[in-house]
Enzyme design. Structure first.
Site, PDB file in Angstrom:
ATOM      1  N   ASP A  19      73.579  78.174   9.233  1.00 26.04           N
ATOM      2  CA  ASP A  19      72.515  77.775  10.154  1.00 26.04           C
ATOM      3  C   ASP A  19      72.482  76.255  10.361  1.00 26.04           C
ATOM      4  O   ASP A  19      72.845  75.490   9.468  1.00 26.04           O
ATOM      5  CB  ASP A  19      71.167  78.268   9.602  1.00 26.04           C
ATOM      6  CG  ASP A  19      70.089  78.310  10.676  1.00 26.04           C
ATOM      7  OD1 ASP A  19      70.436  78.267  11.880  1.00 26.04           O
ATOM      8  OD2 ASP A  19      68.901  78.379  10.317  1.00 26.04           O
ATOM      9  N   HIS A  36      78.449  74.429  17.428  1.00 30.88           N
ATOM     10  CA  HIS A  36      79.128  75.671  17.032  1.00 30.88           C
ATOM     11  C   HIS A  36      80.624  75.422  16.805  1.00 30.88           C
ATOM     12  O   HIS A  36      81.216  75.951  15.870  1.00 30.88           O
ATOM     13  CB  HIS A  36      78.923  76.758  18.097  1.00 30.88           C
ATOM     14  CG  HIS A  36      77.486  77.148  18.295  1.00 30.88           C
ATOM     15  ND1 HIS A  36      76.638  77.414  17.251  1.00 30.88           N
ATOM     16  CD2 HIS A  36      76.738  77.306  19.427  1.00 30.88           C
ATOM     17  CE1 HIS A  36      75.428  77.725  17.732  1.00 30.88           C
ATOM     18  NE2 HIS A  36      75.461  77.657  19.046  1.00 30.88           N
ATOM     19  N   LEU A 130      91.312  87.225  -0.890  1.00 32.43           N
ATOM     20  CA  LEU A 130      89.904  87.065  -0.510  1.00 32.43           C
ATOM     21  C   LEU A 130      89.594  88.002   0.657  1.00 32.43           C
ATOM     22  O   LEU A 130      90.373  88.087   1.598  1.00 32.43           O
ATOM     23  CB  LEU A 130      89.654  85.605  -0.072  1.00 32.43           C
ATOM     24  CG  LEU A 130      88.303  85.289   0.579  1.00 32.43           C
ATOM     25  CD1 LEU A 130      87.183  85.296  -0.462  1.00 32.43           C
ATOM     26  CD2 LEU A 130      88.334  83.913   1.271  1.00 32.43           C
TER      27      LEU A 130
HETATM   28  C1  IPE Z   1      70.451  83.424  11.543  1.00 32.17           C
HETATM   29  O1  IPE Z   1      70.181  82.202  12.153  1.00 32.17           O
HETATM   30  C2  IPE Z   1      71.648  84.060  12.180  1.00 32.17           C
HETATM   31  C3  IPE Z   1      72.918  83.396  11.970  1.00 32.17           C
HETATM   32  C4  IPE Z   1      73.136  82.345  11.235  1.00 32.17           C
HETATM   33  C5  IPE Z   1      74.029  84.017  12.627  1.00 32.17           C
HETATM   34  P1  IPE Z   1      69.104  82.051  13.321  1.00 32.17           P
HETATM   35  O2  IPE Z   1      69.065  80.617  13.659  1.00 32.17           O
HETATM   36  O3  IPE Z   1      69.418  83.003  14.408  1.00 32.17           O
HETATM   37  O4  IPE Z   1      67.753  82.534  12.602  1.00 32.17           O
HETATM   38  P2  IPE Z   1      66.237  82.125  12.817  1.00 32.17           P
HETATM   39  O5  IPE Z   1      65.909  82.416  14.249  1.00 32.17           O
HETATM   40  O6  IPE Z   1      66.111  80.679  12.497  1.00 32.17           O
HETATM   41  O7  IPE Z   1      65.477  82.975  11.846  1.00 32.17           O
HETATM   42  C1  IPE Z   2      73.661  78.894  13.563  1.00 31.15           C
HETATM   43  O1  IPE Z   2      73.199  77.725  14.145  1.00 31.15           O
HETATM   44  C2  IPE Z   2      74.668  79.619  14.420  1.00 31.15           C
HETATM   45  C3  IPE Z   2      74.155  80.860  15.046  1.00 31.15           C
HETATM   46  C4  IPE Z   2      72.972  81.388  14.843  1.00 31.15           C
HETATM   47  C5  IPE Z   2      75.045  81.532  15.940  1.00 31.15           C
HETATM   48  P1  IPE Z   2      71.991  77.726  15.172  1.00 31.15           P
HETATM   49  O2  IPE Z   2      72.540  77.902  16.543  1.00 31.15           O
HETATM   50  O3  IPE Z   2      70.967  78.730  14.774  1.00 31.15           O
HETATM   51  O4  IPE Z   2      71.435  76.261  15.013  1.00 31.15           O
HETATM   52  P2  IPE Z   2      69.916  75.808  14.932  1.00 31.15           P
HETATM   53  O5  IPE Z   2      69.253  76.649  13.888  1.00 31.15           O
HETATM   54  O6  IPE Z   2      69.353  76.034  16.287  1.00 31.15           O
HETATM   55  O7  IPE Z   2      69.973  74.373  14.545  1.00 31.15           O
HETATM   56 MG    MG Z   3      69.314  78.651  13.590  1.00 32.16          MG
END
Ligand code: IPE
Ligand code: IPE
Ligand code: MG
Length: 239
Positions: A19, A36, A130
């Site tokens: 995240d 990303h 792995l």
């Molecule tokens: C969780 O992250 C999903 C992934 C890392 C793929 P999100 O950014 O989608 O989750 P919330 O919305 O903060 O709970």
């Molecule tokens: C995690 O990073 C990747 C996915 C959920 C696909 P985010 O896109 O949720 O990044 P933040 O949480 O908005 O910073």
């Molecule tokens: Mg996120």
């Protein structure tokens, strides 16, 4: 109790909620999708570190069922990035002895994404060092719902009695059948929640919430996480 001073306890299965890509991008004056892209580099670093540490299963939460609710532009960028990452890295993963398994729904992807999803699983099937589990269009409640449906169908068709349903029956009906439960769940970016990730499987997992954003999570951060795990005392409800 610590085993030996020089023998660190290594989790067999590490699961990571990757995240903070968007926040990292914003903080660096970049577009979210650039976060990303940077995140893919972190994935590669973690695979290396997992191999070096002797971790046997590494699960990465890459796209949740709820992530479809993001703007189409971002969803499309993530799908494209998945395809590109598969094309660029499958051979290297196979060479490293990494076997890739996908968990999640398979009925909502484009043909192109399905093709790459099958390709990476097939071309890495021989990997023995792995197992890299990619959670893609995954959510735990959706997984449990599917499991309940398949168990109910087995009962309705007389293949299984109600009394025969055990915890193992449920584990075996999940996408993660044959994958041991995670020992250690890591979520970057400082958020302290599971966001629908491995709810059944996480029952006795240790958890760690480092504040670094996913694009900043490198081999050094992975090693730090391994040290955190080594200090944990797992009791499983016993004394
Ligand atoms: C969780 O992250 C999903 C992934 C890392 C793929 P999100 O950014 O989608 O989750 P919330 O919305 O903060 O709970
Ligand atoms: C995690 O990073 C990747 C996915 C959920 C696909 P985010 O896109 O949720 O990044 P933040 O949480 O908005 O910073
Ligand atoms: Mg996120």
């Amino acid at each position: 109790m610590r085993v030996y001073m020089n023998q660190k306890r290594i989790p067999a299965h590490v699961a990571i909620i990757m995240d903070g890509n968007g926040r990292w991008a914003e903080a660096h004056g970049k577009e979210r999708y650039e976060g990303h892209i940077e995140g893919v580099h972190s994935v590669k670093k973690c695979i290396k570190a997992a191999l070096r540490n002797g971790v046997k299963y590494l699960t990465l939460y890459a796209f949740s069922t709820e992530n479809w609710g993001r703007p189409a532009e971002e969803v499309n960028a993530l799908m494209e990035l998945f395809c590109k990452s598969v094309m660029d890295n499958t051979a290297e993963l196979a060479g490293q002895g990494v076997r890739v398994r996908m968990i999640g729904r398979r009925d909502r992807f484009s043909e192109r994404v399905c093709h790459h999803l099958n390709a990476i699983e097939e071309q890495t099937a021989a990997g023995e060092k792995l197992t890299l589990v990619l959670a893609f269009d995954y959510s735990s409640r959706d997984e449990i719902k599917s499991a309940v449906r398949s168990i109910a169908a087995a009962v309705a068709e007389g293949r299984l009695s109600v009394e025969q349903i055990s915890e193992q029956t449920i584990s075996d009906a999940l996408y993660t059948a044959e994958i041991p439960d995670p020992d250690f769940i890591v979520r970057t970016s400082g958020e302290c929640r599971l966001s629908n990730f491995l709810l059944w499987q996480a029952s006795y997992a240790e958890m760690y919430f480092p504040s670094v954003m996913w694009p900043e999570f490198d081999e050094n951060e992975f090693d730090k996480a391994m040290n955190v795990y080594a200090e944990r005392n797992r009791r499983y409800g016993k004394l």
